[in-house]
Design an enzyme around this catalytic site. Structure first.
Site, PDB file in Angstrom:
ATOM      1  N   TYR A 114       0.808  -1.220   0.000  1.00  0.00           N
ATOM      2  CA  TYR A 114       0.000   0.000   0.000  1.00  0.00           C
ATOM      3  C   TYR A 114       0.842   1.272   0.000  1.00  0.00           C
ATOM      4  O   TYR A 114       0.313   2.354  -0.260  1.00  0.00           O
ATOM      5  CB  TYR A 114      -0.930   0.034   1.218  1.00  0.00           C
TER       6      TYR A 114
ATOM      7  N   HIS B  89       1.019 -11.586   2.016  1.00  0.00           N
ATOM      8  CA  HIS B  89      -0.031 -10.822   1.336  1.00  0.00           C
ATOM      9  C   HIS B  89      -0.712 -11.642   0.241  1.00  0.00           C
ATOM     10  O   HIS B  89      -1.943 -11.650   0.137  1.00  0.00           O
ATOM     11  CB  HIS B  89       0.549  -9.531   0.760  1.00  0.00           C
TER      12      HIS B  89
END
Length: 266
Positions: A42, A100
């Site tokens: 992010y 992730h």
């Protein structure tokens, strides 16, 4: 490790950047959130860290999660980049560290022992996975010494993931739901609009209330401004059995996040 140990709900920060991200996290903490979710991918860990530093909420009261980028999942890269994440966040440990995606450099026999090592070093209290299928989750549970606390996946009324949620719940793995309001598309679902009218609420709040009500599920909606408070307030909505059945009938197995390399596409 009981699923209820992850605070409900969390604040998702994907897509939030810079000062706007810091402001969103601060607003969430002020509203009562005690779970903040970020990731190396992010590119906002510094912004999240600034919010934690500026907030009046003590660090020990915040459940902080981040995720290791798929390109960083080789053993030594996990360790090096986790240290870098802690530095960006301004903390000495996170509460939960995720794989992730099981893509890129992911190799369970190489990657997962690194997560055990990170936990042994005290850099994370718990380990988790994200975007894992039941088969991959079962394999991770077998390889890891640490319990798998969570599997973070896309989940909303159009993608209810019943089998995956049940599989995880039976193994004391929390399902953390990203895209829980289907990128606001739930606002256009007639059934949710009708139920919302009965509760003097919004369709988004109904979608979240349904998830808050599911055993072993913790949604992490994104939000800014008033939406942050509205999402949190949805915890107070009590759905009827009939309303839950109507929402269950909305499942279409429709994914909004569906990269070609995802495990379910192999």
């Amino acid at each position: 490790m009981a699923p209820t140990e992850i605070p409900q709900p969390g604040l998702g920060t994907s897509g939030h950047e810079g000062e706007a991200c810091t402001e969103a996290v601060l607003a969430a903490l002020e509203a009562g959130y005690r779970h903040v979710d970020t990731a190396q991918m992010y590119d906002n860990e510094r912004a999240v860290g600034r919010a934690l530093e500026e907030s009046d909420v003590p660090r020990e009261d915040v459940f902080l999660a981040t995720k290791v980028h798929p390109e960083n999942l080789a053993h030594e890269d996990v360790i090096e980049t986790t240290a870098a994440s802690l530095d960006r966040l301004g903390v000495d440990r996170v509460d939960l560290l995720y794989v992730h995606w099981p893509t890129g450099a992911y190799d369970p026999e190489d990657t997962l022992p690194a997560f055990d090592e990170v936990r042994d070093r005290g850099w994370t209290d718990h380990v988790g996975v994200s975007n894992f299928t039941t088969d991959l989750l079962a394999a991770a549970i077998d390889v890891l010494d640490a319990p798998v606390l969570a599997n973070q996946v896309e989940l909303h009324p159009r993608l209810q993931q019943d089998d995956l949620v049940s599989f995880a719940r039976e193994r004391d793995v929390t399902t953390v739901a990203y895209c829980p309001i289907a990128k606001s598309e739930v606002a256009e679902i007639d059934t949710l609009r009708e139920i919302a009218e009965a509760h003097d609420a919004t369709p988004v709040q109904i979608a979240l209330a349904w998830q808050y009500d599911r055993e072993g599920v913790v949604p992490i909606p994104k939000g800014t401004g008033d939406h942050i408070r509205e999402n949190f307030a949805a915890r107070e909505i009590e759905l009827t059995d009939d309303e839950r059945e109507r929402i269950a009938a909305l499942d279409r197995s429709e994914r909004l996040v569906d990269p070609d390399e995802a495990a379910w596409n192999r």
